[in-house]
Design a protein around this motif. Structure first.
Motif, PDB file in Angstrom:
ATOM      1  N   ILE A 162      16.959  23.086  -6.694  1.00 45.62           N
ATOM      2  CA  ILE A 162      15.692  22.610  -7.273  1.00 45.62           C
ATOM      3  C   ILE A 162      15.680  21.083  -7.323  1.00 45.62           C
ATOM      4  O   ILE A 162      14.686  20.445  -6.963  1.00 45.62           O
ATOM      5  CB  ILE A 162      15.481  23.224  -8.682  1.00 45.62           C
ATOM      6  N   GLU A 163      16.793  20.475  -7.730  1.00 44.87           N
ATOM      7  CA  GLU A 163      16.892  19.006  -7.801  1.00 44.87           C
ATOM      8  C   GLU A 163      16.753  18.374  -6.415  1.00 44.87           C
ATOM      9  O   GLU A 163      16.071  17.369  -6.247  1.00 44.87           O
ATOM     10  CB  GLU A 163      18.224  18.584  -8.431  1.00 44.87           C
ATOM     11  N   LYS A 164      17.407  18.967  -5.407  1.00 40.77           N
ATOM     12  CA  LYS A 164      17.303  18.450  -4.039  1.00 40.77           C
ATOM     13  C   LYS A 164      15.867  18.510  -3.548  1.00 40.77           C
ATOM     14  O   LYS A 164      15.360  17.592  -2.903  1.00 40.77           O
ATOM     15  CB  LYS A 164      18.209  19.240  -3.091  1.00 40.77           C
ATOM     16  N   GLU A 165      15.193  19.595  -3.846  1.00 37.65           N
ATOM     17  CA  GLU A 165      13.793  19.765  -3.429  1.00 37.65           C
ATOM     18  C   GLU A 165      12.903  18.718  -4.103  1.00 37.65           C
ATOM     19  O   GLU A 165      12.005  18.157  -3.478  1.00 37.65           O
ATOM     20  CB  GLU A 165      13.325  21.187  -3.768  1.00 37.65           C
ATOM     21  N   LYS A 166      13.170  18.431  -5.365  1.00 37.53           N
ATOM     22  CA  LYS A 166      12.398  17.415  -6.089  1.00 37.53           C
ATOM     23  C   LYS A 166      12.605  16.036  -5.459  1.00 37.53           C
ATOM     24  O   LYS A 166      11.662  15.257  -5.299  1.00 37.53           O
ATOM     25  CB  LYS A 166      12.806  17.376  -7.566  1.00 37.53           C
ATOM     26  N   LYS A 167      13.858  15.709  -5.089  1.00 39.46           N
ATOM     27  CA  LYS A 167      14.161  14.417  -4.453  1.00 39.46           C
ATOM     28  C   LYS A 167      13.441  14.285  -3.120  1.00 39.46           C
ATOM     29  O   LYS A 167      12.887  13.239  -2.789  1.00 39.46           O
ATOM     30  CB  LYS A 167      15.666  14.257  -4.251  1.00 39.46           C
ATOM     31  N   LYS A 168      13.454  15.370  -2.316  1.00 39.65           N
ATOM     32  CA  LYS A 168      12.773  15.346  -1.024  1.00 39.65           C
ATOM     33  C   LYS A 168      11.277  15.104  -1.212  1.00 39.65           C
ATOM     34  O   LYS A 168      10.662  14.329  -0.488  1.00 39.65           O
ATOM     35  CB  LYS A 168      12.989  16.672  -0.284  1.00 39.65           C
ATOM     36  N   GLN A 169      10.674  15.790  -2.200  1.00 39.62           N
ATOM     37  CA  GLN A 169       9.243  15.628  -2.466  1.00 39.62           C
ATOM     38  C   GLN A 169       8.932  14.203  -2.907  1.00 39.62           C
ATOM     39  O   GLN A 169       7.942  13.622  -2.462  1.00 39.62           O
ATOM     40  CB  GLN A 169       8.806  16.638  -3.554  1.00 39.62           C
ATOM     41  N   LYS A 170       9.802  13.625  -3.716  1.00 42.23           N
ATOM     42  CA  LYS A 170       9.611  12.251  -4.191  1.00 42.23           C
ATOM     43  C   LYS A 170       9.682  11.263  -3.019  1.00 42.23           C
ATOM     44  O   LYS A 170       8.875  10.333  -2.910  1.00 42.23           O
ATOM     45  CB  LYS A 170      10.672  11.909  -5.239  1.00 42.23           C
ATOM     46  N   LYS A 171      10.647  11.462  -2.099  1.00 40.24           N
ATOM     47  CA  LYS A 171      10.774  10.615  -0.911  1.00 40.24           C
ATOM     48  C   LYS A 171       9.524  10.691  -0.043  1.00 40.24           C
ATOM     49  O   LYS A 171       9.037   9.692   0.470  1.00 40.24           O
ATOM     50  CB  LYS A 171      12.001  11.014  -0.085  1.00 40.24           C
ATOM     51  N   ARG A 172       9.002  11.905   0.142  1.00 38.39           N
ATOM     52  CA  ARG A 172       7.782  12.085   0.939  1.00 38.39           C
ATOM     53  C   ARG A 172       6.625  11.312   0.330  1.00 38.39           C
ATOM     54  O   ARG A 172       5.857  10.662   1.044  1.00 38.39           O
ATOM     55  CB  ARG A 172       7.426  13.569   1.035  1.00 38.39           C
ATOM     56  N   GLU A 173       6.491  11.392  -0.994  1.00 34.96           N
ATOM     57  CA  GLU A 173       5.394  10.694  -1.678  1.00 34.96           C
ATOM     58  C   GLU A 173       5.543   9.177  -1.537  1.00 34.96           C
ATOM     59  O   GLU A 173       4.561   8.464  -1.304  1.00 34.96           O
ATOM     60  CB  GLU A 173       5.356  11.100  -3.159  1.00 34.96           C
ATOM     61  N   GLU A 174       6.788   8.657  -1.687  1.00 32.81           N
ATOM     62  CA  GLU A 174       7.021   7.217  -1.534  1.00 32.81           C
ATOM     63  C   GLU A 174       6.707   6.754  -0.120  1.00 32.81           C
ATOM     64  O   GLU A 174       6.096   5.707   0.097  1.00 32.81           O
ATOM     65  CB  GLU A 174       8.474   6.875  -1.873  1.00 32.81           C
ATOM     66  N   LYS A 175       7.109   7.538   0.865  1.00 26.07           N
ATOM     67  CA  LYS A 175       6.854   7.209   2.263  1.00 26.07           C
ATOM     68  C   LYS A 175       5.352   7.170   2.538  1.00 26.07           C
ATOM     69  O   LYS A 175       4.844   6.264   3.210  1.00 26.07           O
ATOM     70  CB  LYS A 175       7.537   8.245   3.159  1.00 26.07           C
ATOM     71  N   LEU A 176       4.617   8.134   2.012  1.00 24.53           N
ATOM     72  CA  LEU A 176       3.173   8.183   2.191  1.00 24.53           C
ATOM     73  C   LEU A 176       2.504   6.978   1.525  1.00 24.53           C
ATOM     74  O   LEU A 176       1.577   6.377   2.082  1.00 24.53           O
ATOM     75  CB  LEU A 176       2.644   9.504   1.607  1.00 24.53           C
ATOM     76  N   LYS A 177       3.012   6.608   0.340  1.00 27.03           N
ATOM     77  CA  LYS A 177       2.468   5.450  -0.387  1.00 27.03           C
ATOM     78  C   LYS A 177       2.674   4.160   0.409  1.00 27.03           C
ATOM     79  O   LYS A 177       1.761   3.330   0.538  1.00 27.03           O
ATOM     80  CB  LYS A 177       3.157   5.331  -1.747  1.00 27.03           C
ATOM     81  N   LYS A 178       3.897   3.973   0.988  1.00 18.97           N
ATOM     82  CA  LYS A 178       4.192   2.789   1.795  1.00 18.97           C
ATOM     83  C   LYS A 178       3.304   2.733   3.033  1.00 18.97           C
ATOM     84  O   LYS A 178       2.822   1.675   3.422  1.00 18.97           O
ATOM     85  CB  LYS A 178       5.667   2.788   2.220  1.00 18.97           C
ATOM     86  N   LYS A 179       3.079   3.900   3.646  1.00 20.55           N
ATOM     87  CA  LYS A 179       2.240   3.970   4.838  1.00 20.55           C
ATOM     88  C   LYS A 179       0.814   3.522   4.511  1.00 20.55           C
ATOM     89  O   LYS A 179       0.193   2.762   5.253  1.00 20.55           O
ATOM     90  CB  LYS A 179       2.260   5.394   5.384  1.00 20.55           C
ATOM     91  N   GLU A 180       0.287   4.009   3.388  1.00 21.48           N
ATOM     92  CA  GLU A 180      -1.073   3.622   2.976  1.00 21.48           C
ATOM     93  C   GLU A 180      -1.151   2.132   2.646  1.00 21.48           C
ATOM     94  O   GLU A 180      -2.141   1.475   2.963  1.00 21.48           O
ATOM     95  CB  GLU A 180      -1.503   4.467   1.771  1.00 21.48           C
ATOM     96  N   GLU A 181      -0.097   1.590   2.034  1.00 23.00           N
ATOM     97  CA  GLU A 181      -0.035   0.146   1.733  1.00 23.00           C
ATOM     98  C   GLU A 181      -0.077  -0.682   3.008  1.00 23.00           C
ATOM     99  O   GLU A 181      -0.792  -1.676   3.104  1.00 23.00           O
ATOM    100  CB  GLU A 181       1.262  -0.165   0.976  1.00 23.00           C
ATOM    101  N   ARG A 182       0.716  -0.273   4.008  1.00 21.06           N
ATOM    102  CA  ARG A 182       0.733  -0.991   5.286  1.00 21.06           C
ATOM    103  C   ARG A 182      -0.630  -0.956   5.953  1.00 21.06           C
ATOM    104  O   ARG A 182      -1.077  -1.938   6.524  1.00 21.06           O
ATOM    105  CB  ARG A 182       1.794  -0.396   6.218  1.00 21.06           C
ATOM    106  N   LYS A 183      -1.285   0.204   5.891  1.00 22.37           N
ATOM    107  CA  LYS A 183      -2.613   0.322   6.491  1.00 22.37           C
ATOM    108  C   LYS A 183      -3.602  -0.606   5.798  1.00 22.37           C
ATOM    109  O   LYS A 183      -4.430  -1.241   6.443  1.00 22.37           O
ATOM    110  CB  LYS A 183      -3.103   1.772   6.387  1.00 22.37           C
ATOM    111  N   ALA A 184      -3.507  -0.697   4.495  1.00 26.64           N
ATOM    112  CA  ALA A 184      -4.444  -1.526   3.730  1.00 26.64           C
ATOM    113  C   ALA A 184      -4.207  -3.011   3.995  1.00 26.64           C
ATOM    114  O   ALA A 184      -5.150  -3.804   4.031  1.00 26.64           O
ATOM    115  CB  ALA A 184      -4.306  -1.227   2.240  1.00 26.64           C
ATOM    116  N   ASN A 185      -2.949  -3.408   4.187  1.00 28.62           N
ATOM    117  CA  ASN A 185      -2.626  -4.827   4.372  1.00 28.62           C
ATOM    118  C   ASN A 185      -2.513  -5.246   5.835  1.00 28.62           C
ATOM    119  O   ASN A 185      -2.160  -6.380   6.123  1.00 28.62           O
ATOM    120  CB  ASN A 185      -1.311  -5.162   3.667  1.00 28.62           C
ATOM    121  N   SER A 186      -2.792  -4.346   6.763  1.00 29.55           N
ATOM    122  CA  SER A 186      -2.632  -4.701   8.170  1.00 29.55           C
ATOM    123  C   SER A 186      -3.727  -5.668   8.607  1.00 29.55           C
ATOM    124  O   SER A 186      -4.815  -5.707   8.054  1.00 29.55           O
ATOM    125  CB  SER A 186      -2.656  -3.453   9.047  1.00 29.55           C
ATOM    126  N   ASN A 187      -3.395  -6.457   9.637  1.00 25.23           N
ATOM    127  CA  ASN A 187      -4.344  -7.444  10.156  1.00 25.23           C
ATOM    128  C   ASN A 187      -5.074  -6.916  11.380  1.00 25.23           C
ATOM    129  O   ASN A 187      -5.609  -7.689  12.161  1.00 25.23           O
ATOM    130  CB  ASN A 187      -3.599  -8.733  10.520  1.00 25.23           C
TER     131      ASN A 187
END
Length: 149
Positions: free
Chosen positions: A11-36
């Protein structure tokens, strides 16, 4: 009734994987917003100032210099032929008569050259002033045509 197949660590491993996915998605959206992307050519152009540094501001047209195409040299300029005397002067630093070799110190360059008995025109001893010429030997430059002064 059977126990659940999921343990605490799974259960803990699954939670960590889900958290990583969310962080990765957040970074991707940030890059899209700040791209030139789509800003145009003006944001990508870089200029070179009069000192050779790159800047984002165009150069001042008043500081512009006119250069003629025939003044530009491509490649290495031709070397002027320098006349020099191939005969050098020096002092015998060491000479071993039994083995037939020694060393001569050049007066001008302070370099030390190997000399063999075959390169002598006259017999020499240590501390004799001599004139000689330089040739390429198997292990470097050697003194040949050595004469006492």
């Amino acid at each position: 009734m059977a126990k659940s197949q999921q343990t605490f660590s799974k259960i803990e491993k699954e939670k960590k994987k889900q958290k990583k996915r969310e962080e990765k998605l957040k970074k991707k959206e940030e890059r899209k917003a700040n791209s030139n992307k789509g800003n145009g050519l003006d944001s990508m152009i870089a200029y070179v100032d009069e000192n050779g540094y790159t800047t984002d501001t165009p150069p001042d047209p008043t500081k512009k210099k006119k250069i003629k195409a025939e003044n530009i040299e491509i490649g290495v300029p031709k070397r002027e032929k320098v006349e020099f005397d191939p005969v050098r002067k020096g002092k015998v630093a060491f000479f071993n008569d039994s083995k037939g070799y020694g060393f001569i110190n050049d007066d001008e360059t302070e370099e030390r050259y190997f000399v063999h008995v075959n390169g002598l025109t006259q017999e020499v001893k240590e501390n004799d002033k001599v004139s000689f010429e330089i040739e390429k030997g198997p292990k470097g430059m050697i003194a040949v045509r050595v004469k006492k002064i």
